[in-house]
Write a protein that holds these residues in place. Structure first.
Motif, PDB file in Angstrom:
ATOM      1  N   GLU A   1       0.841  -1.193   0.000  1.00 40.83           N
ATOM      2  CA  GLU A   1       0.000   0.000   0.000  1.00 40.83           C
ATOM      3  C   GLU A   1       0.881   1.249   0.000  1.00 40.83           C
ATOM      4  OE1 GLU A   1      -2.583   2.575  -0.315  1.00 40.83           O
ATOM      5  OE2 GLU A   1      -3.497   0.609  -0.073  1.00 40.83           O
ATOM      6  N   ARG A   2       0.988   1.924  -1.141  1.00 40.95           N
ATOM      7  CA  ARG A   2       1.870   3.076  -1.278  1.00 40.95           C
ATOM      8  C   ARG A   2       1.458   4.268  -0.420  1.00 40.95           C
ATOM      9  NH1 ARG A   2       5.719   3.780  -4.650  1.00 40.95           N
ATOM     10  NH2 ARG A   2       6.304   2.216  -6.153  1.00 40.95           N
ATOM     11  N   ASP A   3       0.179   4.413  -0.138  1.00 44.20           N
ATOM     12  CA  ASP A   3      -0.295   5.574   0.625  1.00 44.20           C
ATOM     13  C   ASP A   3      -0.468   5.291   2.115  1.00 44.20           C
ATOM     14  OD1 ASP A   3      -0.382   7.179  -1.640  1.00 44.20           O
ATOM     15  OD2 ASP A   3      -2.453   6.662  -2.092  1.00 44.20           O
ATOM     16  N   ARG A   4       0.005   4.183   2.585  1.00 42.73           N
ATOM     17  CA  ARG A   4      -0.229   3.745   3.965  1.00 42.73           C
ATOM     18  C   ARG A   4       0.182   4.773   5.002  1.00 42.73           C
ATOM     19  NH1 ARG A   4       3.109  -1.105   5.644  1.00 42.73           N
ATOM     20  NH2 ARG A   4       3.680   0.053   7.483  1.00 42.73           N
ATOM     21  N   TYR A   5       1.263   5.490   4.793  1.00 41.90           N
ATOM     22  CA  TYR A   5       1.731   6.456   5.793  1.00 41.90           C
ATOM     23  C   TYR A   5       0.842   7.704   5.836  1.00 41.90           C
ATOM     24  CZ  TYR A   5       5.801   3.498   6.087  1.00 41.90           C
ATOM     25  OH  TYR A   5       6.614   2.416   6.272  1.00 41.90           O
ATOM     26  N   TRP A   6       0.284   8.071   4.709  1.00 40.75           N
ATOM     27  CA  TRP A   6      -0.551   9.267   4.635  1.00 40.75           C
ATOM     28  C   TRP A   6      -1.744   9.192   5.571  1.00 40.75           C
ATOM     29  CZ3 TRP A   6       0.889  13.605   2.274  1.00 40.75           C
ATOM     30  CH2 TRP A   6       1.880  13.521   1.284  1.00 40.75           C
ATOM     31  N   TYR A   7      -2.349   8.017   5.685  1.00 39.73           N
ATOM     32  CA  TYR A   7      -3.575   7.875   6.455  1.00 39.73           C
ATOM     33  C   TYR A   7      -3.366   8.059   7.959  1.00 39.73           C
ATOM     34  CZ  TYR A   7      -4.953   5.909   1.992  1.00 39.73           C
ATOM     35  OH  TYR A   7      -5.178   5.718   0.660  1.00 39.73           O
ATOM     36  N   ASN A   8      -2.167   7.903   8.417  1.00 39.97           N
ATOM     37  CA  ASN A   8      -1.868   8.004   9.837  1.00 39.97           C
ATOM     38  C   ASN A   8      -1.502   9.429  10.271  1.00 39.97           C
ATOM     39  OD1 ASN A   8      -1.740   6.270  12.127  1.00 39.97           O
ATOM     40  ND2 ASN A   8       0.445   6.661  12.212  1.00 39.97           N
ATOM     41  N   ILE A   9      -1.115  10.271   9.356  1.00 43.77           N
ATOM     42  CA  ILE A   9      -0.584  11.592   9.705  1.00 43.77           C
ATOM     43  C   ILE A   9      -1.566  12.441  10.525  1.00 43.77           C
ATOM     44  CG2 ILE A   9       0.304  13.773   8.776  1.00 43.77           C
ATOM     45  CD1 ILE A   9       1.589  12.116   6.512  1.00 43.77           C
ATOM     46  N   PRO A  10      -2.828  12.597  10.138  1.00 49.38           N
ATOM     47  CA  PRO A  10      -3.728  13.430  10.963  1.00 49.38           C
ATOM     48  C   PRO A  10      -3.884  12.904  12.396  1.00 49.38           C
ATOM     49  CG  PRO A  10      -4.674  13.069   8.796  1.00 49.38           C
ATOM     50  CD  PRO A  10      -3.490  12.154   8.907  1.00 49.38           C
ATOM     51  N   SER A  11      -4.033  11.599  12.546  1.00 48.94           N
ATOM     52  CA  SER A  11      -4.161  11.017  13.895  1.00 48.94           C
ATOM     53  C   SER A  11      -2.898  11.241  14.712  1.00 48.94           C
ATOM     54  CB  SER A  11      -4.436   9.514  13.805  1.00 48.94           C
ATOM     55  OG  SER A  11      -5.639   9.270  13.156  1.00 48.94           O
ATOM     56  N   LEU A  12      -1.781  11.117  14.063  1.00 47.52           N
ATOM     57  CA  LEU A  12      -0.498  11.312  14.736  1.00 47.52           C
ATOM     58  C   LEU A  12      -0.340  12.747  15.231  1.00 47.52           C
ATOM     59  CD1 LEU A  12       2.105   9.854  15.453  1.00 47.52           C
ATOM     60  CD2 LEU A  12       2.972  10.450  13.209  1.00 47.52           C
ATOM     61  N   MET A  13      -0.713  13.719  14.409  1.00 46.65           N
ATOM     62  CA  MET A  13      -0.601  15.120  14.809  1.00 46.65           C
ATOM     63  C   MET A  13      -1.527  15.429  15.985  1.00 46.65           C
ATOM     64  SD  MET A  13       1.796  16.173  12.980  1.00 46.65           S
ATOM     65  CE  MET A  13       2.452  14.577  12.544  1.00 46.65           C
ATOM     66  N   LEU A  14      -2.752  14.921  15.937  1.00 46.06           N
ATOM     67  CA  LEU A  14      -3.700  15.140  17.037  1.00 46.06           C
ATOM     68  C   LEU A  14      -3.217  14.472  18.332  1.00 46.06           C
ATOM     69  CD1 LEU A  14      -7.059  14.669  15.139  1.00 46.06           C
ATOM     70  CD2 LEU A  14      -6.253  16.772  16.209  1.00 46.06           C
ATOM     71  N   THR A  15      -2.755  13.249  18.226  1.00 48.65           N
ATOM     72  CA  THR A  15      -2.269  12.522  19.406  1.00 48.65           C
ATOM     73  C   THR A  15      -1.088  13.230  20.033  1.00 48.65           C
ATOM     74  OG1 THR A  15      -3.032  10.429  18.460  1.00 48.65           O
ATOM     75  CG2 THR A  15      -1.413  10.295  20.244  1.00 48.65           C
ATOM     76  N   ASN A  16      -0.128  13.645  19.220  1.00 45.56           N
ATOM     77  CA  ASN A  16       1.039  14.353  19.748  1.00 45.56           C
ATOM     78  C   ASN A  16       0.646  15.687  20.375  1.00 45.56           C
ATOM     79  OD1 ASN A  16       2.952  12.408  19.155  1.00 45.56           O
ATOM     80  ND2 ASN A  16       3.475  13.287  17.184  1.00 45.56           N
ATOM     81  N   ALA A  17      -0.298  16.384  19.776  1.00 45.06           N
ATOM     82  CA  ALA A  17      -0.738  17.677  20.320  1.00 45.06           C
ATOM     83  C   ALA A  17      -1.360  17.497  21.705  1.00 45.06           C
ATOM     84  CB  ALA A  17      -1.732  18.338  19.374  1.00 45.06           C
ATOM     85  N   VAL A  18      -2.053  16.394  21.927  1.00 42.95           N
ATOM     86  CA  VAL A  18      -2.676  16.140  23.226  1.00 42.95           C
ATOM     87  C   VAL A  18      -1.643  15.643  24.241  1.00 42.95           C
ATOM     88  CG1 VAL A  18      -4.307  14.641  24.449  1.00 42.95           C
ATOM     89  CG2 VAL A  18      -4.960  15.703  22.270  1.00 42.95           C
ATOM     90  N   LEU A  19      -0.840  14.661  23.861  1.00 47.22           N
ATOM     91  CA  LEU A  19       0.103  14.050  24.799  1.00 47.22           C
ATOM     92  C   LEU A  19       1.344  14.899  25.056  1.00 47.22           C
ATOM     93  CD1 LEU A  19       0.020  10.340  23.557  1.00 47.22           C
ATOM     94  CD2 LEU A  19      -1.059  11.298  25.611  1.00 47.22           C
TER      95      LEU A  19
END
Length: 156
Positions: free
Chosen positions: A28-46
């Motif tokens: 899946e070539r786009d696999r990393y793209w799908y995680n970016i928004p969740s990652l930014m939100l999680t890091n902003a909270v934690l």
């Protein structure tokens, strides 16, 4: 005090790695793209006091999903995208996330993988690292992160 950073890299693979035999999504070539928004939100909270730098290859901007990077940069004060203009082979851009090591104003750097949201163990590690007297550390939280092939990991 110095800056505290999470550093990531994103690049369009020239060929997909075949060594990840355990990874059912490796094609899946786009696999990393799908995680970016969740990652930014999680890091902003934690980790609200951390900056996030994403180093990208020039080819990333050709991906139809690349607009998410502009949206995130506009909406997250501590998120920056830096385009690296250099040729690469295989997974060499994974090392780009080490670039902040050479910035004198960086106090703490945690290079991370884009496909990994922080686990409980990683949050405990980061907090322990912050509160300890350490210069360098690592955590090996995946069963495939052991042995001679993983002498040095590019992520946390």
């Amino acid at each position: 005090m110095g800056r505290r950073l999470f550093s990531y890299s994103l690049f369009e693979p020239k060929s997909l790695p075949q060594h990840r035999y355990w990874d059912k999504w490796k094609q899946e070539r786009d696999r990393y793209w799908y995680n970016i928004p969740s990652l930014m939100l999680t890091n902003a909270v934690l980790f609200p006091d951390y900056e996030i730098i994403l180093y990208v290859s020039e080819s990333v901007w050709d991906n139809p999903l690349s607009n998410i990077l502009n949206i995130l940069e506009d909406n997250f004060e501590h998120f920056t995208v830096q385009t690296v203009r250099m040729d690469y082979q295989l997974t060499e851009p994974a090392i780009w996330r080490m670039m902040p090591l050479w910035h004198r104003d960086v106090k703490v750097l945690h290079p991370r993988d884009l496909d990994s949201l922080p686990s409980k163990e990683e949050v405990l590690y980061i907090n322990g690292f912050e509160n300890g007297d350490y210069s360098i550390g690592t955590i090996r939280s995946h069963s495939n992160h052991h042995g001679i092939a993983c002498r040095m990991l590019a992520g946390l």
